[in-house]
Design an enzyme around this catalytic site. Sequence first.
Site, PDB file in Angstrom:
ATOM      1  N   ILE A 146       1.028  -1.243  -0.216  1.00 56.57           N
ATOM      2  CA  ILE A 146      -0.102  -0.124   0.119  1.00 56.57           C
ATOM      3  C   ILE A 146       0.948   0.885   0.375  1.00 56.57           C
ATOM      4  O   ILE A 146       0.365   2.327  -0.316  1.00 56.57           O
ATOM      5  CB  ILE A 146      -1.360  -0.299   0.914  1.00 56.57           C
ATOM      6  N   GLU A 172       6.713  -3.996  10.514  1.00 53.05           N
ATOM      7  CA  GLU A 172       5.836  -3.559  11.169  1.00 53.05           C
ATOM      8  C   GLU A 172       4.139  -4.193  11.214  1.00 53.05           C
ATOM      9  O   GLU A 172       3.662  -4.460  12.856  1.00 53.05           O
ATOM     10  CB  GLU A 172       5.168  -2.078  10.129  1.00 53.05           C
ATOM     11  N   HIS A 202       6.501 -12.656   5.414  1.00 49.64           N
ATOM     12  CA  HIS A 202       6.031 -11.561   4.083  1.00 49.64           C
ATOM     13  C   HIS A 202       7.424 -11.263   3.579  1.00 49.64           C
ATOM     14  O   HIS A 202       8.506 -10.679   4.495  1.00 49.64           O
ATOM     15  CB  HIS A 202       5.229 -10.636   4.055  1.00 49.64           C
ATOM     16  N   ASN A 222      12.206  -7.973   6.620  1.00 55.29           N
ATOM     17  CA  ASN A 222      12.301  -7.489   8.089  1.00 55.29           C
ATOM     18  C   ASN A 222      12.187  -8.254   8.734  1.00 55.29           C
ATOM     19  O   ASN A 222      11.001  -9.514   8.818  1.00 55.29           O
ATOM     20  CB  ASN A 222      10.663  -6.538   8.055  1.00 55.29           C
TER      21      ASN A 222
HETATM   22  P1  AMP Z   1       7.511  -4.519   6.742  1.00 54.18           P
HETATM   23  O1  AMP Z   1       7.575  -3.788   8.095  1.00 54.18           O
HETATM   24  O2  AMP Z   1       7.854  -5.769   6.697  1.00 54.18           O
HETATM   25  O3  AMP Z   1       6.307  -5.741   8.379  1.00 54.18           O
HETATM   26  O4  AMP Z   1       6.495  -4.128   6.204  1.00 54.18           O
HETATM   27  C1  AMP Z   1       5.055  -4.218   6.452  1.00 54.18           C
HETATM   28  C2  AMP Z   1       4.295  -3.715   5.028  1.00 54.18           C
HETATM   29  O5  AMP Z   1       3.275  -4.108   4.792  1.00 54.18           O
HETATM   30  C3  AMP Z   1       4.815  -1.936   4.369  1.00 54.18           C
HETATM   31  O6  AMP Z   1       5.767  -1.891   3.522  1.00 54.18           O
HETATM   32  C4  AMP Z   1       2.833  -1.605   4.676  1.00 54.18           C
HETATM   33  O7  AMP Z   1       3.592  -0.120   3.548  1.00 54.18           O
HETATM   34  C5  AMP Z   1       2.841  -2.590   3.836  1.00 54.18           C
HETATM   35  N1  AMP Z   1       0.856  -2.966   4.791  1.00 54.18           N
HETATM   36  C6  AMP Z   1       0.353  -2.414   5.548  1.00 54.18           C
HETATM   37  N2  AMP Z   1      -0.826  -2.549   5.804  1.00 54.18           N
HETATM   38  C7  AMP Z   1      -1.357  -3.448   4.221  1.00 54.18           C
HETATM   39  C8  AMP Z   1      -2.185  -3.434   3.540  1.00 54.18           C
HETATM   40  N3  AMP Z   1      -3.905  -2.896   3.814  1.00 54.18           N
HETATM   41  N4  AMP Z   1      -2.362  -3.513   1.874  1.00 54.18           N
HETATM   42  C9  AMP Z   1      -1.218  -3.521   1.349  1.00 54.18           C
HETATM   43  N5  AMP Z   1       0.422  -3.386   2.306  1.00 54.18           N
HETATM   44  C10 AMP Z   1       0.298  -3.060   3.683  1.00 54.18           C
END
Ligand code: AMP
Length: 121
Positions: free
Chosen positions: A36, A100, A105, A92
């Site tokens: 996103i 986050e 993933h 990550n």
């Molecule tokens: P991480 O920091 O590796 O946990 O990555 C989490 C990722 O999820 C971040 O790059 C966010 O931009 C992405 N993200 C969070 N919510 C959504 C969503 N609803 N749809 C798509 N990506 C998302």
Amino acid sequence: MNCIMNKNLIFMNIINRKTNTKILYQDNFITAFHDINKKAPVHILIVTNKLITSLNNVNDSDTILLGKLLIVATKMAKKYHIDKNGYRLIINCNSHGGQEINHLHVHLLGGKPLGNIISES
Ligand code: AMP
């Protein structure tokens, strides 16, 4: 507490098609969709359908699943035509790794030169 729980359920809701997120790929094990908040022209998240909260929590029984995660990432790289110029995969893990969302993933990034974060740091 609710906030933390909901944040970590985001990917599960996407996998279960409870959101309007466009699913780019899905099979019985893996789902892929656009990040996103994209950090490159192509930024796709490839996630395990099974909830594994971080790379710390995989075990030997996940060997095939982890292989599938990478294989789907390479398929998406081809589908989005970034395979020839190249791309980066990132996982990550926990706070120092910048994680986050506590649902395993892989980030697939490409479509522009990404530099070499290893040699630059
Ligand atoms: P991480 O920091 O590796 O946990 O990555 C989490 C990722 O999820 C971040 O790059 C966010 O931009 C992405 N993200 C969070 N919510 C959504 C969503 N609803 N749809 C798509 N990506 C998302």
